[in-house]
Design a protein around this motif. Structure first.
Motif, PDB file in Angstrom:
ATOM      1  N   ALA A  99      10.605  33.686  26.864  1.00 30.65           N
ATOM      2  CA  ALA A  99      10.468  35.007  26.041  1.00 30.65           C
ATOM      3  C   ALA A  99       9.751  36.120  26.637  1.00 30.65           C
ATOM      4  O   ALA A  99      10.132  36.675  27.772  1.00 30.65           O
ATOM      5  N   ASP A 100       8.585  36.699  26.136  1.00 32.23           N
ATOM      6  CA  ASP A 100       7.923  37.884  26.557  1.00 32.23           C
ATOM      7  C   ASP A 100       6.758  37.459  27.752  1.00 32.23           C
ATOM      8  O   ASP A 100       5.867  38.080  28.090  1.00 32.23           O
ATOM      9  N   ARG A 101       6.518  36.234  27.921  1.00 30.75           N
ATOM     10  CA  ARG A 101       5.324  35.773  28.799  1.00 30.75           C
ATOM     11  C   ARG A 101       5.788  35.400  30.072  1.00 30.75           C
ATOM     12  O   ARG A 101       4.810  34.790  30.691  1.00 30.75           O
ATOM     13  N   GLY A 102       6.757  35.707  30.806  1.00 33.67           N
ATOM     14  CA  GLY A 102       7.050  35.407  32.226  1.00 33.67           C
ATOM     15  C   GLY A 102       8.250  34.519  32.520  1.00 33.67           C
ATOM     16  O   GLY A 102       9.211  34.487  31.868  1.00 33.67           O
ATOM     17  N   VAL A 103       8.083  33.750  33.403  1.00 32.24           N
ATOM     18  CA  VAL A 103       9.361  32.917  33.924  1.00 32.24           C
ATOM     19  C   VAL A 103       8.804  31.607  34.263  1.00 32.24           C
ATOM     20  O   VAL A 103       7.638  31.386  34.495  1.00 32.24           O
ATOM     21  N   TYR A 104       9.686  30.495  34.339  1.00 36.74           N
ATOM     22  CA  TYR A 104       9.595  29.351  34.847  1.00 36.74           C
ATOM     23  C   TYR A 104      10.659  28.801  35.251  1.00 36.74           C
ATOM     24  O   TYR A 104      11.587  29.276  35.228  1.00 36.74           O
ATOM     25  N   GLY A 105      10.755  27.527  35.991  1.00 34.80           N
ATOM     26  CA  GLY A 105      11.897  27.161  36.659  1.00 34.80           C
ATOM     27  C   GLY A 105      11.553  25.824  37.479  1.00 34.80           C
ATOM     28  O   GLY A 105      10.580  25.265  37.192  1.00 34.80           O
ATOM     29  N   THR A 106      12.300  25.528  38.500  1.00 32.78           N
ATOM     30  CA  THR A 106      12.016  24.238  39.597  1.00 32.78           C
ATOM     31  C   THR A 106      10.517  24.732  40.199  1.00 32.78           C
ATOM     32  O   THR A 106      10.479  25.648  40.807  1.00 32.78           O
ATOM     33  N   ALA A 113       6.543  29.760  39.418  1.00 30.96           N
ATOM     34  CA  ALA A 113       7.448  28.940  39.815  1.00 30.96           C
ATOM     35  C   ALA A 113       8.113  28.911  41.311  1.00 30.96           C
ATOM     36  O   ALA A 113       7.991  30.069  41.555  1.00 30.96           O
ATOM     37  N   LEU A 114       8.190  28.025  41.787  1.00 28.45           N
ATOM     38  CA  LEU A 114       8.845  28.113  43.234  1.00 28.45           C
ATOM     39  C   LEU A 114      10.374  28.683  43.107  1.00 28.45           C
ATOM     40  O   LEU A 114      10.639  29.349  44.179  1.00 28.45           O
ATOM     41  N   ARG A 115      11.079  28.029  42.204  1.00 28.35           N
ATOM     42  CA  ARG A 115      12.319  28.912  42.090  1.00 28.35           C
ATOM     43  C   ARG A 115      12.482  29.311  40.395  1.00 28.35           C
ATOM     44  O   ARG A 115      12.696  28.484  39.524  1.00 28.35           O
ATOM     45  N   PRO A 116      12.225  30.492  40.362  1.00 26.32           N
ATOM     46  CA  PRO A 116      12.268  30.820  38.778  1.00 26.32           C
ATOM     47  C   PRO A 116      13.735  30.643  38.239  1.00 26.32           C
ATOM     48  O   PRO A 116      14.649  31.405  39.172  1.00 26.32           O
ATOM     49  N   PHE A 176      -1.432  21.834  35.733  1.00 28.06           N
ATOM     50  CA  PHE A 176      -0.231  21.031  35.596  1.00 28.06           C
ATOM     51  C   PHE A 176       0.985  21.533  36.337  1.00 28.06           C
ATOM     52  O   PHE A 176       1.064  22.700  36.780  1.00 28.06           O
ATOM     53  N   PHE A 177       1.516  20.308  36.915  1.00 30.78           N
ATOM     54  CA  PHE A 177       2.875  20.728  37.651  1.00 30.78           C
ATOM     55  C   PHE A 177       4.032  20.099  36.878  1.00 30.78           C
ATOM     56  O   PHE A 177       4.017  18.911  36.419  1.00 30.78           O
ATOM     57  N   HIS A 178       4.941  20.659  36.827  1.00 29.27           N
ATOM     58  CA  HIS A 178       6.368  20.098  36.262  1.00 29.27           C
ATOM     59  C   HIS A 178       7.666  20.674  37.356  1.00 29.27           C
ATOM     60  O   HIS A 178       7.648  21.827  37.465  1.00 29.27           O
ATOM     61  N   LEU A 179       8.226  19.533  37.655  1.00 31.95           N
ATOM     62  CA  LEU A 179       9.444  19.833  38.369  1.00 31.95           C
ATOM     63  C   LEU A 179      10.527  20.553  37.773  1.00 31.95           C
ATOM     64  O   LEU A 179      11.296  21.295  38.538  1.00 31.95           O
ATOM     65  N   TYR A 180      10.986  19.876  36.860  1.00 30.92           N
ATOM     66  CA  TYR A 180      12.305  20.145  36.276  1.00 30.92           C
ATOM     67  C   TYR A 180      13.467  19.810  37.317  1.00 30.92           C
ATOM     68  O   TYR A 180      12.992  19.324  38.613  1.00 30.92           O
ATOM     69  N   GLN A 181      14.794  19.680  37.135  1.00 34.16           N
ATOM     70  CA  GLN A 181      15.766  19.393  38.027  1.00 34.16           C
ATOM     71  C   GLN A 181      15.424  18.024  38.742  1.00 34.16           C
ATOM     72  O   GLN A 181      15.583  17.889  39.966  1.00 34.16           O
TER      73      GLN A 181
END
Length: 238
Positions: free
Chosen positions: A164-171, A156-159, A180-185
């Motif tokens: 859970a125990d599989r990493g991070v995601y964010g903006t 993620a460009l901005r975690p 796939f790409f998902h923006l959020y925010q």
């Protein structure tokens, strides 16, 4: 010939026209059918419930957030293929305020057969005490031994959030092997600009990572998330 079900995307009045156009252009470029639905009254889950009840639509239901798109036709086709074999397929997410250790297939980009949903008892996809929108499909699938085909975030460009125990995601999250790409925010102007920039990169086949990073740094504080990467890593390590 492989099926090409339409991807359905829900939005309201507060979504920038530039985002709508950028999403349309990416889907058209990858030859993926898209229908954007504006509904200023319905809740997201209520709209999905209505979509599932509409037998005039494709037998395979494919849902995407208005701030998400595939990064290739093959990514879309792979998701559809998983749904065709009976799986609940989607991008991996957690509901950190309800069940932070539970990873599920989220409707930011998700596909499953309508008859599988009916076999599950035609459940409503509204949030509930321990789950978010559409999380019930993963819960039932796991209880019945039905495959849940998850595509995990790669970076993620901005975690912001732990997965859970599989990493991070964010903006600005990229999923799978550039699938796939998902923006959020999506409500913040600076992040809309980022969404349009990534859409341009997807269409051109070349991503300007330096430009993306500069844009995310210019995003307003409320679009940057409440926790730093260091805090997220500390949580993952326990």
């Amino acid at each position: 010939m492989p099926s090409r079900p339409t991807v359905h995307s829900f939005y309201r009045y507060n979504i920038e026209p530039a985002m709508l156009e950028a999403q349309r252009r990416v889907f058209a470029h990858f030859d993926v059918p898209l229908r954007q639905w504006r509904d200023d009254k319905a809740k997201h889950a209520g709209w999905i419930d209505a979509l599932l009840a509409d037998d005039s639509l494709d037998d395979i239901v494919v849902i995407a957030d208005i701030d998400a798109f595939p990064l290739s036709h093959d990514a879309y086709a792979g998701l559809v293929a998983a749904a065709e074999r009976g799986a609940i397929a989607g991008l991996a997410q957690t509901t950190n305020d309800k069940s932070p250790d539970k990873i599920f297939a989220a409707p930011m980009f998700m596909a499953f057969r309508r008859d599988v949903w009916r076999d599950f008892g035609a459940p409503s996809l509204f949030p509930y005490d321990t789950g978010d929108v559409a999380q019930i499909m993963t819960d039932i699938a796991e209880a019945r031994g039905v495959e849940v085909a998850l595509t995990y975030p790669s970076f993620a460009l901005r975690p912001i959030w732990a997965l859970a125990d599989r990493g991070v995601y964010g903006t600005g999250t990229f999923y799978g092997d550039m699938e796939f790409f998902h923006l959020y925010q999506a409500r913040h102007v600076n992040t809309v600009d980022l969404f349009c920039a990534v859409a341009e990169g997807a269409i051109a086949g070349r991503h300007d990572w330096a430009r993306y990073l500069e844009m995310i740094e210019d995003a307003p504080p409320e679009a940057k998330g409440g926790r730093s990467l260091r805090q997220i890593i500390r949580k993952l390590r326990g």
